[in-house]
Scaffold this active site. Structure first.
Site, PDB file in Angstrom:
ATOM      1  N   GLU A 193      21.044 -33.183 -14.593  1.00 15.60           N
ATOM      2  CA  GLU A 193      22.047 -32.853 -13.660  1.00 15.60           C
ATOM      3  C   GLU A 193      21.624 -33.676 -12.260  1.00 15.60           C
ATOM      4  O   GLU A 193      22.387 -34.205 -11.657  1.00 15.60           O
ATOM      5  CB  GLU A 193      22.177 -31.614 -13.206  1.00 15.60           C
ATOM      6  CG  GLU A 193      23.038 -30.790 -14.307  1.00 15.60           C
ATOM      7  CD  GLU A 193      24.316 -31.042 -14.658  1.00 15.60           C
ATOM      8  OE1 GLU A 193      24.912 -31.806 -13.718  1.00 15.60           O
ATOM      9  OE2 GLU A 193      24.810 -30.881 -15.702  1.00 15.60           O
ATOM     10  N   LEU A 228      25.854 -26.922 -15.759  1.00 12.02           N
ATOM     11  CA  LEU A 228      26.116 -25.898 -16.739  1.00 12.02           C
ATOM     12  C   LEU A 228      25.004 -26.147 -17.753  1.00 12.02           C
ATOM     13  O   LEU A 228      24.407 -27.077 -18.004  1.00 12.02           O
ATOM     14  CB  LEU A 228      27.326 -25.893 -17.354  1.00 12.02           C
ATOM     15  CG  LEU A 228      28.714 -25.686 -16.614  1.00 12.02           C
ATOM     16  CD1 LEU A 228      29.981 -25.951 -17.457  1.00 12.02           C
ATOM     17  CD2 LEU A 228      28.456 -24.347 -16.122  1.00 12.02           C
ATOM     18  N   GLY A 260      28.017  -7.220 -12.574  1.00 14.86           N
ATOM     19  CA  GLY A 260      29.118  -6.491 -13.073  1.00 14.86           C
ATOM     20  C   GLY A 260      29.830  -7.016 -13.578  1.00 14.86           C
ATOM     21  O   GLY A 260      30.855  -6.476 -14.434  1.00 14.86           O
ATOM     22  N   GLU A 317      33.123 -34.944  -9.134  1.00 20.14           N
ATOM     23  CA  GLU A 317      32.032 -35.722  -8.718  1.00 20.14           C
ATOM     24  C   GLU A 317      32.106 -36.872  -7.830  1.00 20.14           C
ATOM     25  O   GLU A 317      31.257 -37.392  -7.121  1.00 20.14           O
ATOM     26  CB  GLU A 317      31.391 -36.018 -10.090  1.00 20.14           C
ATOM     27  CG  GLU A 317      30.808 -35.150 -10.928  1.00 20.14           C
ATOM     28  CD  GLU A 317      30.101 -35.338 -12.305  1.00 20.14           C
ATOM     29  OE1 GLU A 317      30.046 -36.458 -12.530  1.00 20.14           O
ATOM     30  OE2 GLU A 317      29.388 -34.611 -12.871  1.00 20.14           O
ATOM     31  N   ARG A 338      34.584  -2.476 -20.576  1.00 17.05           N
ATOM     32  CA  ARG A 338      34.124  -3.364 -19.531  1.00 17.05           C
ATOM     33  C   ARG A 338      34.766  -4.649 -19.789  1.00 17.05           C
ATOM     34  O   ARG A 338      34.401  -5.159 -20.963  1.00 17.05           O
ATOM     35  CB  ARG A 338      32.612  -3.062 -19.299  1.00 17.05           C
ATOM     36  CG  ARG A 338      32.138  -1.809 -18.939  1.00 17.05           C
ATOM     37  CD  ARG A 338      32.723  -1.789 -17.280  1.00 17.05           C
ATOM     38  NE  ARG A 338      31.954  -0.395 -16.690  1.00 17.05           N
ATOM     39  CZ  ARG A 338      32.834   0.955 -16.705  1.00 17.05           C
ATOM     40  NH1 ARG A 338      34.125   0.505 -16.891  1.00 17.05           N
ATOM     41  NH2 ARG A 338      32.248   1.595 -16.169  1.00 17.05           N
ATOM     42  N   ARG A 364      35.459 -27.955  -3.855  1.00 24.61           N
ATOM     43  CA  ARG A 364      35.673 -26.920  -5.149  1.00 24.61           C
ATOM     44  C   ARG A 364      37.141 -26.174  -4.947  1.00 24.61           C
ATOM     45  O   ARG A 364      37.373 -25.468  -3.951  1.00 24.61           O
ATOM     46  CB  ARG A 364      34.591 -25.914  -4.785  1.00 24.61           C
ATOM     47  CG  ARG A 364      33.231 -26.499  -4.994  1.00 24.61           C
ATOM     48  CD  ARG A 364      33.063 -26.889  -6.677  1.00 24.61           C
ATOM     49  NE  ARG A 364      31.582 -27.345  -6.950  1.00 24.61           N
ATOM     50  CZ  ARG A 364      31.071 -27.584  -8.088  1.00 24.61           C
ATOM     51  NH1 ARG A 364      32.262 -27.868  -8.973  1.00 24.61           N
ATOM     52  NH2 ARG A 364      30.045 -27.895  -8.286  1.00 24.61           N
ATOM     53  N   GLU A 418      24.237 -36.323 -10.901  1.00 22.35           N
ATOM     54  CA  GLU A 418      25.001 -36.200  -9.510  1.00 22.35           C
ATOM     55  C   GLU A 418      24.331 -36.932  -8.476  1.00 22.35           C
ATOM     56  O   GLU A 418      25.065 -37.352  -7.633  1.00 22.35           O
ATOM     57  CB  GLU A 418      24.885 -34.488  -9.418  1.00 22.35           C
ATOM     58  CG  GLU A 418      25.714 -33.800 -10.433  1.00 22.35           C
ATOM     59  CD  GLU A 418      25.974 -32.383  -9.868  1.00 22.35           C
ATOM     60  OE1 GLU A 418      26.864 -31.626 -10.310  1.00 22.35           O
ATOM     61  OE2 GLU A 418      25.296 -32.069  -8.775  1.00 22.35           O
ATOM     62  N   GLU A 478      26.755 -14.788 -14.514  1.00 22.31           N
ATOM     63  CA  GLU A 478      26.229 -16.154 -14.800  1.00 22.31           C
ATOM     64  C   GLU A 478      24.698 -16.287 -14.279  1.00 22.31           C
ATOM     65  O   GLU A 478      24.370 -16.211 -13.086  1.00 22.31           O
ATOM     66  CB  GLU A 478      26.842 -17.382 -13.740  1.00 22.31           C
ATOM     67  CG  GLU A 478      26.408 -18.583 -14.029  1.00 22.31           C
ATOM     68  CD  GLU A 478      27.131 -19.299 -12.837  1.00 22.31           C
ATOM     69  OE1 GLU A 478      26.684 -20.732 -13.046  1.00 22.31           O
ATOM     70  OE2 GLU A 478      27.916 -18.985 -11.980  1.00 22.31           O
ATOM     71  N   ALA A 505      23.737 -29.426  -9.316  1.00 19.96           N
ATOM     72  CA  ALA A 505      23.747 -28.149 -10.298  1.00 19.96           C
ATOM     73  C   ALA A 505      24.309 -28.653 -11.500  1.00 19.96           C
ATOM     74  O   ALA A 505      25.395 -29.490 -11.490  1.00 19.96           O
ATOM     75  CB  ALA A 505      24.010 -27.134  -9.639  1.00 19.96           C
TER      76      ALA A 505
END
Length: 231
Positions: free
Chosen positions: A110, A95, A133, A162, A51, A81, A114, A137, A93
């Site tokens: 964040e 990481l 699958g 940003e 996998r 994006r 932001e 995340e 949002a």
């Protein structure tokens, strides 16, 4: 066959975060934000399979809620994006890429970086896996209230995408309608808006403490730390 499957209630809907045995593991691609890992996994009755999946540090998102003239508004941001080839509506949002930083503090960081906001009240609203699958995340979505502005001298200097961020306050009811009308496509924004609308209808009884346990994230962190590598 499925019509004869067992039936139950909420108490029975519990996920099991126990990993199947990993026989071999390698990283055929390592990127700036995520890696691709390839595992040989023993599924028992299902046999041994290979996998490929994305390893990701996890992320947080924030439903920032503020009443204006007695109406609850949620802060959406529009941002370019490139992977999606468009300017999409999102939530603040980011990481979980700072070692040792608790998720709620990452969310606070964040929110400040932001959209120049700080919150006096933090709660866990809901969690998700982007695609269990292949791209699992883990994302924890917080509800932030009691908002105030970051002082000008402490505001974050933004770069790259940003710089395209455009904050926009929308009544929560309108954002809910926009989500159902397919005017919002980002998964965290969709889930956050729908969850906030439902949680408010329940008198916020579904909220959890800002530092509540997060089994999905902990399971992936443990897996990343213990997965064996071929010699």
């Amino acid at each position: 066959m499925s019509l004869s499957a067992p039936r139950g209630g909420r108490a029975d809907v519990v996920e099991d975060w126990t990993s199947a045995p990993v026989l071999e593991s390698e990283v055929p691609f390592s990127g700036r934000i995520f890696d691709v890992r390839r595992d040989r996994v023993d599924l028992g009755e299902g046999g041994v399979v290979v996998r490929d999946y994305i390893e990701h540090p996890g992320a947080v998102a924030v439903v920032a809620l503020q009443p204006f003239d007695g109406v609850d508004h949620v802060l959406l941001i529009r941002q370019y994006r490139h992977a999606a080839r468009g300017h999409v509506w999102e939530l603040p949002a980011g990481l979980l890429d700072v070692t040792g930083e608790p998720p709620w503090q990452a969310a606070a960081r964040e929110l400040a970086e932001e959209v120049d906001l700080v919150a006096g009240q933090w709660d866990v609203l809901i969690e998700e896996l982007a695609s269990a699958g292949a791209f699992p995340e883990p994302v924890r979505i917080f509800l932030a209230r009691d908002l105030s502005d970051v002082p000008g001298e402490h505001q974050h200097e933004r770069h790259a995408e940003e710089l395209t961020i455009r904050p926009f306050w929308v009544p929560l009811d309108d954002a809910h309608e926009a989500a159902l009308a397919a005017q919002i496509s980002n998964s965290a924004a969709l889930i956050g808006v729908l969850a906030a609308h439902a949680a408010r209808a329940a008198g916020w009884a579904t909220l959890r403490a800002k530092d509540a346990a997060w089994p999905a994230w902990e399971a992936q962190r443990a897996g990343g730390e213990t997965a064996p590598h071929p010699t």
